[in-house]
Design a protein around this motif. Sequence first.
Motif, PDB file in Angstrom:
ATOM      1  N   GLY A 132     128.190 127.907 -11.260  1.00  0.00           N
ATOM      2  CA  GLY A 132     127.701 126.481 -10.989  1.00  0.00           C
ATOM      3  C   GLY A 132     126.190 126.175 -11.358  1.00  0.00           C
ATOM      4  N   ILE A 133     125.668 127.440 -11.204  1.00  0.00           N
ATOM      5  CA  ILE A 133     124.302 127.944 -11.197  1.00  0.00           C
ATOM      6  C   ILE A 133     124.220 127.243 -12.448  1.00  0.00           C
ATOM      7  CG2 ILE A 133     121.674 128.979 -10.950  1.00  0.00           C
ATOM      8  CD1 ILE A 133     122.868 128.825  -8.520  1.00  0.00           C
ATOM      9  N   LEU A 134     124.857 127.391 -13.314  1.00  0.00           N
ATOM     10  CA  LEU A 134     124.797 126.927 -15.206  1.00  0.00           C
ATOM     11  C   LEU A 134     124.223 125.684 -15.715  1.00  0.00           C
ATOM     12  CD1 LEU A 134     126.005 130.038 -17.270  1.00  0.00           C
ATOM     13  CD2 LEU A 134     123.866 129.377 -16.670  1.00  0.00           C
ATOM     14  N   ALA A 135     125.648 125.204 -14.928  1.00  0.00           N
ATOM     15  CA  ALA A 135     125.893 123.246 -14.301  1.00  0.00           C
ATOM     16  C   ALA A 135     124.570 122.527 -14.197  1.00  0.00           C
ATOM     17  CB  ALA A 135     127.243 123.178 -13.943  1.00  0.00           C
ATOM     18  N   LEU A 136     124.652 123.226 -13.343  1.00  0.00           N
ATOM     19  CA  LEU A 136     123.187 122.346 -12.161  1.00  0.00           C
ATOM     20  C   LEU A 136     121.692 122.827 -13.229  1.00  0.00           C
ATOM     21  CD1 LEU A 136     122.264 120.819  -9.920  1.00  0.00           C
ATOM     22  CD2 LEU A 136     121.480 123.404  -8.610  1.00  0.00           C
ATOM     23  N   ALA A 137     121.776 123.826 -13.402  1.00  0.00           N
ATOM     24  CA  ALA A 137     120.172 124.155 -14.780  1.00  0.00           C
ATOM     25  C   ALA A 137     120.259 122.956 -15.589  1.00  0.00           C
ATOM     26  CB  ALA A 137     120.304 125.835 -15.443  1.00  0.00           C
ATOM     27  N   ARG A 138     121.850 123.077 -16.630  1.00  0.00           N
ATOM     28  CA  ARG A 138     122.161 122.007 -17.424  1.00  0.00           C
ATOM     29  C   ARG A 138     121.235 120.519 -16.802  1.00  0.00           C
ATOM     30  NH1 ARG A 138     126.145 125.806 -19.122  1.00  0.00           N
ATOM     31  NH2 ARG A 138     127.727 123.821 -17.319  1.00  0.00           N
ATOM     32  N   GLN A 139     122.604 120.100 -15.698  1.00  0.00           N
ATOM     33  CA  GLN A 139     121.691 118.877 -15.250  1.00  0.00           C
ATOM     34  C   GLN A 139     119.878 118.548 -14.879  1.00  0.00           C
ATOM     35  OE1 GLN A 139     123.735 118.229 -11.460  1.00  0.00           O
ATOM     36  NE2 GLN A 139     122.497 116.476 -11.443  1.00  0.00           N
ATOM     37  N   ARG A 140     119.646 119.267 -14.492  1.00  0.00           N
ATOM     38  CA  ARG A 140     118.286 119.817 -14.209  1.00  0.00           C
ATOM     39  C   ARG A 140     117.422 119.362 -15.684  1.00  0.00           C
ATOM     40  NH1 ARG A 140     117.527 121.892  -9.299  1.00  0.00           N
ATOM     41  NH2 ARG A 140     119.090 120.729  -8.102  1.00  0.00           N
ATOM     42  N   THR A 141     117.776 120.184 -16.341  1.00  0.00           N
ATOM     43  CA  THR A 141     117.018 120.160 -17.873  1.00  0.00           C
ATOM     44  C   THR A 141     117.433 118.814 -18.073  1.00  0.00           C
ATOM     45  OG1 THR A 141     117.382 122.974 -18.630  1.00  0.00           O
ATOM     46  CG2 THR A 141     117.268 120.486 -20.399  1.00  0.00           C
ATOM     47  N   GLN A 142     118.714 117.692 -17.934  1.00  0.00           N
ATOM     48  CA  GLN A 142     118.782 116.585 -18.718  1.00  0.00           C
ATOM     49  C   GLN A 142     118.102 115.315 -18.081  1.00  0.00           C
ATOM     50  OE1 GLN A 142     123.069 116.215 -18.135  1.00  0.00           O
ATOM     51  NE2 GLN A 142     123.464 117.465 -20.107  1.00  0.00           N
ATOM     52  N   GLU A 143     117.718 115.592 -16.765  1.00  0.00           N
ATOM     53  CA  GLU A 143     117.173 115.156 -15.620  1.00  0.00           C
ATOM     54  C   GLU A 143     115.355 115.209 -16.199  1.00  0.00           C
ATOM     55  OE1 GLU A 143     117.369 116.524 -11.340  1.00  0.00           O
ATOM     56  OE2 GLU A 143     119.236 115.655 -11.609  1.00  0.00           O
ATOM     57  N   ARG A 144     115.163 116.001 -16.373  1.00  0.00           N
ATOM     58  CA  ARG A 144     113.833 116.697 -17.140  1.00  0.00           C
ATOM     59  C   ARG A 144     113.849 115.205 -18.417  1.00  0.00           C
ATOM     60  NH1 ARG A 144     111.925 119.144 -20.850  1.00  0.00           N
ATOM     61  NH2 ARG A 144     113.757 120.633 -20.527  1.00  0.00           N
ATOM     62  N   GLU A 145     114.046 115.955 -19.210  1.00  0.00           N
ATOM     63  CA  GLU A 145     114.393 115.443 -20.465  1.00  0.00           C
ATOM     64  C   GLU A 145     114.705 113.683 -20.248  1.00  0.00           C
ATOM     65  OE1 GLU A 145     117.277 117.157 -23.200  1.00  0.00           O
ATOM     66  OE2 GLU A 145     116.134 118.707 -23.074  1.00  0.00           O
ATOM     67  N   LYS A 146     115.235 113.167 -19.525  1.00  0.00           N
ATOM     68  CA  LYS A 146     115.296 111.713 -19.349  1.00  0.00           C
ATOM     69  C   LYS A 146     113.944 110.796 -18.474  1.00  0.00           C
ATOM     70  CE  LYS A 146     117.867 108.550 -17.254  1.00  0.00           C
ATOM     71  NZ  LYS A 146     118.887 107.580 -15.551  1.00  0.00           N
ATOM     72  N   ILE A 147     113.026 111.533 -17.909  1.00  0.00           N
ATOM     73  CA  ILE A 147     112.311 111.353 -17.283  1.00  0.00           C
ATOM     74  C   ILE A 147     110.634 111.335 -18.632  1.00  0.00           C
ATOM     75  CG2 ILE A 147     109.831 112.074 -15.742  1.00  0.00           C
ATOM     76  CD1 ILE A 147     112.380 112.801 -13.603  1.00  0.00           C
ATOM     77  N   GLU A 148     110.753 112.545 -19.326  1.00  0.00           N
ATOM     78  CA  GLU A 148     110.137 112.550 -20.402  1.00  0.00           C
ATOM     79  C   GLU A 148     110.370 111.380 -21.182  1.00  0.00           C
ATOM     80  OE1 GLU A 148     109.065 117.143 -20.083  1.00  0.00           O
ATOM     81  OE2 GLU A 148     111.062 116.346 -22.003  1.00  0.00           O
ATOM     82  N   GLY A 149     111.384 110.638 -21.331  1.00  0.00           N
ATOM     83  CA  GLY A 149     111.516 109.572 -22.312  1.00  0.00           C
ATOM     84  C   GLY A 149     111.160 108.445 -21.853  1.00  0.00           C
ATOM     85  N   LEU A 150     110.857 108.042 -20.375  1.00  0.00           N
ATOM     86  CA  LEU A 150     110.609 107.326 -19.382  1.00  0.00           C
ATOM     87  C   LEU A 150     109.341 106.629 -19.650  1.00  0.00           C
ATOM     88  CD1 LEU A 150     113.450 107.262 -16.705  1.00  0.00           C
ATOM     89  CD2 LEU A 150     113.704 105.489 -18.474  1.00  0.00           C
ATOM     90  N   ILE A 151     108.728 107.789 -19.706  1.00  0.00           N
ATOM     91  CA  ILE A 151     106.876 108.376 -19.423  1.00  0.00           C
ATOM     92  C   ILE A 151     106.577 107.951 -20.927  1.00  0.00           C
ATOM     93  CG2 ILE A 151     105.562 109.789 -19.200  1.00  0.00           C
ATOM     94  CD1 ILE A 151     106.660 111.845 -17.663  1.00  0.00           C
ATOM     95  N   ARG A 152     107.628 108.571 -21.844  1.00  0.00           N
ATOM     96  CA  ARG A 152     106.984 108.333 -23.306  1.00  0.00           C
ATOM     97  C   ARG A 152     106.822 106.903 -23.899  1.00  0.00           C
ATOM     98  NH1 ARG A 152     109.106 112.895 -24.846  1.00  0.00           N
ATOM     99  NH2 ARG A 152     110.949 111.669 -25.988  1.00  0.00           N
ATOM    100  N   ALA A 153     108.172 105.188 -23.468  1.00  0.00           N
ATOM    101  CA  ALA A 153     108.047 104.327 -23.598  1.00  0.00           C
ATOM    102  C   ALA A 153     107.623 103.217 -22.128  1.00  0.00           C
ATOM    103  CB  ALA A 153     109.538 104.131 -23.042  1.00  0.00           C
TER     104      ALA A 153
END
Length: 589
Positions: free
Chosen positions: A430-451
């Motif tokens: 469960g912790i690993l799944a949540l960590a992957r979710q947080r990483t995806q959230e971070r990458e998505k926000i970084e992409g939005l910031i760049r755009a």
Amino acid sequence: MSVKHLAFSYVRMSTEKQIKGDSLRRQLEWGQQYAKTHNLLLDDGLRDIGVSAWKGINRKKGALGEFLRMVETGTITRGSFLLVESLDRLSRTQVMDALQLFTGILRRGITIVTMGPPEQIYTWESINGDFGQLIITLTVMARAHEESQRKSERIRAAFANKRKLSQLGVRTNSSPPRWITATQIAKGEFTYTLNERLPLIEWIFQRSADGVGFDRIAKELNARNEPTLKPSTRGWFFTSVANIVQSRAAIGEYQPHEGVDGKRIPRGDIIVDYYPKAVSEELFLRAQKITHRNRIGGRGGKYFTNLLDGMAQCTHCRSRMYILNNSPSDKQYRYLVCSANYRQIAVEDQTPVCSQGTMRFRYDQAEQFILDNVSEFGISDILQMRRVDADVQQREEKLASLSIKLEDTVRREARLLTVLESEDVDDLPGILALARQRTQEREKIEGLIRALRHERDVAMAKKRGLDPANAIQALRDAWLTAEDENDRYGLRVRCNTAMKDFIDSIQFDSREGSYTAILFGGYRAYKFFNITRVRNATQEPLVVDMQPLVNTGLWPSNLKHAEARQLIQHNLENTPAVTTQNYRSAKSK
């Protein structure tokens, strides 16, 4: 005539609210009566109010701790008495720790008397000769610790439930920041509104965003007799202002905490939109980014004397230049000197950090020459500072919001990684799944910031820019005519901030007796020469233009800082310098 022994009446209460009851009066009266009855000289000043005995804090830091130190050093002699309401006033720690404290006092010849009922007298002799008294003592200590343990568990469970409810959207914090008023609407639930201190909070953030330091802001607040957020007669301090500007509650966020060993430890994720926002996210970020607010480098004085602060460097060692002989007299020159050379700083083998930066540069001329020639810097040709219209402003606000979300997401991701590194993880999948979710959230926000940054840059490029030289000249005119000291200071701070937008550094060369303002990552440089013993001097700088190198691709991109600095210096030494008049003529052709 017999010598009176000393008696110390020790009073401890966990909270200041207990003073309002009858307990304090009852304990003091009993101590006075006991001392009178047994012909003792009473000292009733031994008090720990608002100090807990649960973790032994009163023993470490409180009045009891001071009493123990005086017993150990012999200041309080054998034969003295310690009067307490009950043994749980001394300690509520685990039984063996409490017993060690108790026997340590008795071993040094101090008699402990408890009020009871019934009244008990403990001595080293009685505790060793009366097994029943020892059993009663241990029972009292065990009961005191168990009571505190149960109370602590109940309180921790209650706060854990409050944190859980807060994460579900229930406003449970009864003590929000002091610019917010909490109104109870149900048991354990509140609603929040901004109160009359809001204008003060907005003003503090705006001053910090303008580049005014925390010390200076505190001084201005004290000068106008502004009441502190928490009632105090001591006024405002650096930390008072810093705590406000750095509080994310100002943008509506709430971080639940838990008390652990006297420290507040963050628990759970930050909750956004928990409080009403006192300032915009854009203003909050601008207030954080101004480096001048920190104490590094000292204060700017009443006038913010060094307008070149943060830009002036010694060419030979890269140390900062600071003002020598900071005199208020117009008859006495101020000089910029290499800080490393002036302070004779040396490395371990006693080799001077800077042996070449020996020249003193007239500060008044350096400031004047640079400000006089700001309009010659051709800022609008390179920087293209654009008028911020509604479209650009909207993107700036979105960027500020996304930057805050990114910071929060990174913090959450790091917290999960910390959990994963621990050996005791109950739900690893469960912790690993949540960590992957947080990483995806971070990458998505970084992409939005760049755009969004790209969209903002495109929008700004479509608008005609306002040359910051005009803004700097307006600030200069304003502070020269300003009568209020705080206004002058603020205007010069804003000018300093504006200059840093396009001046990378001002390099002071003692060997050549010159100083060079380097602009836009080294694309262009303006060189001035140090003039001594001349008042009201003027100077036309030499220009070194490296823009052609950029246009022809000879200027590498993505240089590291040290590499870029070396290339800038090389180009300064090998690119022909021309006067500003000749440079303007060449540019116009």
